[in-house]
Design an enzyme around this catalytic site. Structure first.
Site, PDB file in Angstrom:
ATOM      1  N   CYS A 105     -17.445 -19.951  59.838  1.00 57.20           N
ATOM      2  CA  CYS A 105     -17.414 -18.933  60.895  1.00 57.20           C
ATOM      3  C   CYS A 105     -17.103 -17.554  60.329  1.00 57.20           C
ATOM      4  CB  CYS A 105     -16.394 -19.320  61.959  1.00 57.20           C
ATOM      5  SG  CYS A 105     -14.703 -19.501  61.314  1.00 57.20           S
ATOM      6  N   HIS A 130     -10.466 -19.254  63.852  1.00 60.05           N
ATOM      7  CA  HIS A 130     -11.904 -19.058  64.043  1.00 60.05           C
ATOM      8  C   HIS A 130     -12.224 -17.564  64.034  1.00 60.05           C
ATOM      9  CE1 HIS A 130     -15.960 -20.065  65.178  1.00 60.05           C
ATOM     10  NE2 HIS A 130     -15.890 -19.421  66.323  1.00 60.05           N
ATOM     11  N   ASN A 137     -20.456 -15.600  69.133  1.00 61.26           N
ATOM     12  CA  ASN A 137     -20.000 -16.779  68.398  1.00 61.26           C
ATOM     13  C   ASN A 137     -21.084 -17.256  67.436  1.00 61.26           C
ATOM     14  OD1 ASN A 137     -18.314 -18.909  67.647  1.00 61.26           O
ATOM     15  ND2 ASN A 137     -17.728 -19.332  69.754  1.00 61.26           N
TER      16      ASN A 137
END
EC number: 3.4.22.-
Length: 569
Positions: free
Chosen positions: A357, A488, A533
Site C-alpha cells: 500500500c 495502511h 485506496n
C-alpha cells in the site's frame, strides 16, 4: 544376317502396344481408386467434424441455458462443502428442533390454561395458528433436508438440476420461517427510549446464534459463499480450509447485514468484498504496522510545508512563526476540493495480496503532482519501489517516506516499463527503463495544515489505522472504528462537506452547493476527506472512500494527519 537378327531381337524385346495400354489402364484405375478412397476419408472426416461442432455447441448452449435458468447450479466442490455442512450441523439442528418442540409444548399448556381462565380467546387462537404454521414449515424443512442429503450423497452430474431445485425450496422455506418469527421480535427500551446500540448488539447476538446453528441458513450462506469465491477468484488448499473460511465469511456477512439494517446512526454502508473471508487476526497479519521514520531522517531529507512555500501569501496569512493562527482558512480556499474532477488522479489500482500500500500511495502521489505540474498524467512503477527500495520491506510492508527517498536518490520508471507483479522480485530491474521521473525533495505536512497543503501542493500521502470495520466499507461517509496503529497508506485527493439530510449513498463523484451549506449550522453539516485506496475499483465508492473529519481537518480521525508527506518535483 547379323543385322536382321538384331532387328528381330529388338522387335521381340519391345513391349507391344497392347501391353502398354493395359499398364496405363491399370495405373489409371489405381489412381482413380486412390482418389476415391481419399475422397471418402475426407467426407467422413468432414462429417465427424460437423458432428463434433454440433455436439459441443449444443453442450455449451445447454450449459449456458442451465446457468441462465438457475444461478444456483451446484458444482462438485460445492456439493462436497454442502455435505460437510449438513453433517456438521445435523446434531445442532436436532437439538434446536427438540428444544423448539419442548418450548411449544410448554407454551401450548400455558395457552390452554389461559384460554380456560381468560375470556379473550381470539388472540390465543391466533397464536395457535401461527405455531401450527411454524410446525408445518419445520416438518417440511426436515423432509426437504432428508431428500437433499440423499441427492448429495449420490454426487453426480445428473442430479445437479434436482439439487439446485431443492436448494431453492429450502431457501423459500427458510424465508417463511423467518417471516413467522418476526411476530416474536423484541423491542429494546431503556427509560422509554429506544436504545439503538443495545438493540444492535442483542439483535446481532441472537441472530448470530440462530444463523450459526441452523443448517438451512448455512446452506443459504454456502450459496453466497460460492458466489463470493467466484467473484473474487478465491481458491483454498482443501475442504478444511474452505470450511474455516466459510465460517469466517458467514460471521462477516451477518455483521455487514446487521450494520446496514440496524445501525441507523451510521453515515456509511458495508458490503461483501475481497476481505470478507478474513478473520480479525488475519487482517492484523495482512495490515502490518507501517515502518517507523525517525525524526533525524525527516529533518535530513524533508522540507516542512511552511518552509517549502514560505513566499506563499496564504502561508504568511494563516501561519505565524510556523504555527497556525485562528483565522478562518475557508475565507481564502474553497469548501470543497476534489482532484478527481481536475483529471490528475488515476483510477484506483489493486495491490493484490502484496502488502505494498505504501508503494501505491507514494507512486500515486508522484503521478498526481507530476500531472498537476506538467498537464500530462502518466503511470509510474509501484513494482520498482517494491523491488528496489532497500529501506522498505517489499510486500512485507514499508512507508511512503522511504519510497519518496528511493525516488529522490534513484528516479522512478514508467509503469509500462516495470510492470506490477504483486510479489517481491529478487532483483532490481530499474536499469531496463528508458524514461524516468526525478524528485528534488520531500515535503512534510502537519495535521493542522492538510486543507491548505491540498490546495497549494495537490494530493498527499497519508497513513490510516485499518480494522475489520474499515475494510468492509461500501459507500457514504465513514465514521466507524479504526485501528490505533497506523497500518495502511492511502492517497488524500480532496475534501468535501454535505448537509446531513442530503447525504446519499452512491458510487459517483458528488458535488454540493457550498452556498447552501454555508448557511447551515455546523451540527447539520458532515465534513469528510476523499481518499484513494489501492484495493481495486470494486472496493468502496469505485475504489475511493469518504472519511469523516472536522471542519478544519485537524482532528486526526483514523490517523489522517499524523504522518503526511508529498513529493517535490
Amino acid at each position: 544376317m547379323v543385322a536382321i537378327k538384331e532387328m528381330k531381337e529388338f522387335a521381340f524385346a519391345r513391349p507391344s502396344l497392347v501391353e502398354t495400354l493395359n499398364k496405363k489402364k491399370k495405373f489409371l484405375k489405381k489412381k482413380e481408386k486412390r482418389t476415391f478412397v481419399l475422397s471418402i476419408y475426407a467426407f467422413i472426416t468432414f462429417i465427424i467434424f460437423c458432428i463434433g461442432i454440433l455436439y459441443f455447441t449444443n453442450k455449451s448452449s445447454a450449459h449456458n441455458n442451465n446457468n441462465n435458468k438457475n444461478e444456483h447450479s451446484l458444482k462438485k466442490e460445492e456439493i462436497e462443502l454442502l455435505r460437510v455442512l449438513l453433517e456438521k450441523y445435523k446434531k445442532q439442528k436436532d437439538g434446536i428442533l427438540n428444544e423448539s418442540s419442548n418450548e411449544e409444548d410448554e407454551e401450548k399448556y400455558t395457552l390452554n390454561s389461559e384460554t380456560y381462565n381468560n375470556k379473550n380467546n381470539v388472540s390465543n387462537i391466533k397464536n395457535d395458528s401461527i405455531k401450527s404454521k411454524k410446525e408445518e414449515y419445520i416438518n417440511l424443512e426436515r423432509i426437504l433436508l432428508e431428500k437433499y442429503k440423499k441427492f448429495i450423497n449420490e454426487n453426480n452430474e445428473e442430479n445437479r438440476k434436482e439439487l439446485s431445485n431443492i436448494l431453492h425450496k429450502l431457501l423459500e422455506i427458510n424465508k417463511l420461517i423467518l417471516r413467522e418469527e418476526k411476530d416474536d421480535k423484541k423491542v429494546y427500551l431503556i427509560n422509554d427510549n429506544y436504545d439503538e446500540k443495545g438493540a444492535l448488539e442483542i439483535g446481532m447476538n441472537e441472530e448470530m446464534k440462530y444463523k450459526k446453528e441452523d443448517p438451512i441458513n448455512n446452506i443459504k450462506y454456502a450459496s453466497k459463499f460460492f458466489k463470493f469465491m467466484k467473484e473474487h477468484n478465491k481458491v483454498y488448499k482443501n475442504i478444511d480450509e474452505q470450511m474455516r473460511k466459510f465460517e469466517i465469511f458467514k460471521i462477516n456477512y451477518i455483521s455487514i447485514k446487521n450494520h446496514n439494517k440496524l445501525n441507523k446512526n451510521a453515515m456509511y454502508k458495508k458490503k461483501v468484498n475481497q476481505f470478507s473471508d478474513y478473520s480479525e487476526e488475519e487482517l492484523k497479519e495482512y495490515f502490518k504496522t507501517l515502518l517507523h521514520v525517525p525524526n533525524h531522517m525527516i529533518e535530513k531529507y524533508s522540507k516542512p510545508f511552511e518552509n517549502h512555500l514560505k513566499d506563499n501569501i496564504l502561508i504568511s496569512e494563516f501561519y505565524t512563526n510556523g504555527k497556525r493562527n485562528e483565522k478562518d482558512i475557508f475565507s481564502k480556499v474553497p469548501e470543497i476540493l476534489d482532484y478527481r474532477e481536475k483529471g490528475i488522479v488515476h483510477e484506483p489500482k489493486d495491490q493484490g495480496l502484496c502488502g505494498s500500500c505504501w508503494a501505491f500511495a507514494s507512486v500515486g502521489n508522484i503521478e498526481s503532482v507530476f500531472a498537476k505540474k506538467n498537464k500530462n498524467i502518466l503511470s509510474f512503477s509501484e513494482q520498482e519501489v517494491v523491488d528496489c527500495s532497500k529501506d522498505n520491506f517489499g510486500c512485507d510492508g514499508g512507508h511512503p517516506f522511504y519510497s519518496f527517498l528511493y525516488v529522490l536518490q534513484n528516479e522512478l520508471c514508467l509503469g509500462d516499463e516495470y510492470k506490477y507483479k504483486a510479489k517481491d522480485d529478487m532483483f532490481c530491474l530499474n536499469y531496463r527503463c528508458k524514461r524516468k521521473v526525478s524528485l528534488s525533495s520531500i515535503g512534510a505536512v502537519k495535521e493542522n495544515q492538510l486543507i491548505l497543503a491540498l490546495n497549494e501542493v495537490g494530493p498527499l500521502s497519508v497513513n490510516v489505522g485499518v480494522n475489520n470495520d474499515f475494510v468492509a466499507y461500501s459507500e457514504g461517509v465513514y465514521n466507524g472504528t479504526c485501528s490505533e496503529e497506523l497500518n495502511h497508506s492511502v492517497l488524500l485527493v480532496g475534501y468535501g462537506q454535505v448537509e446531513k439530510t442530503k447525504l446519499n449513498y452512491n458510487n459517483k463523484i458528488q458535488t454540493y452547493n457550498t452556498k447552501e451549506n454555508s448557511n447551515q449550522p455546523d451540527d447539520n453539516i458532515i465534513y469528510y476527506w476523499i481518499i484513494k485506496n489501492s484495493w481495486s475499483k470494486k472496493w468502496g465508492e469505485n475504489g475511493f472512500m469518504r472519511l469523516s473529519r472536522n471542519k478544519n481537518g485537524d482532528n486526526v480521525f483514523c490517523g489522517i494527519g499524523e504522518e503526511v508527506f508529498y513529493p517535490i518535483l
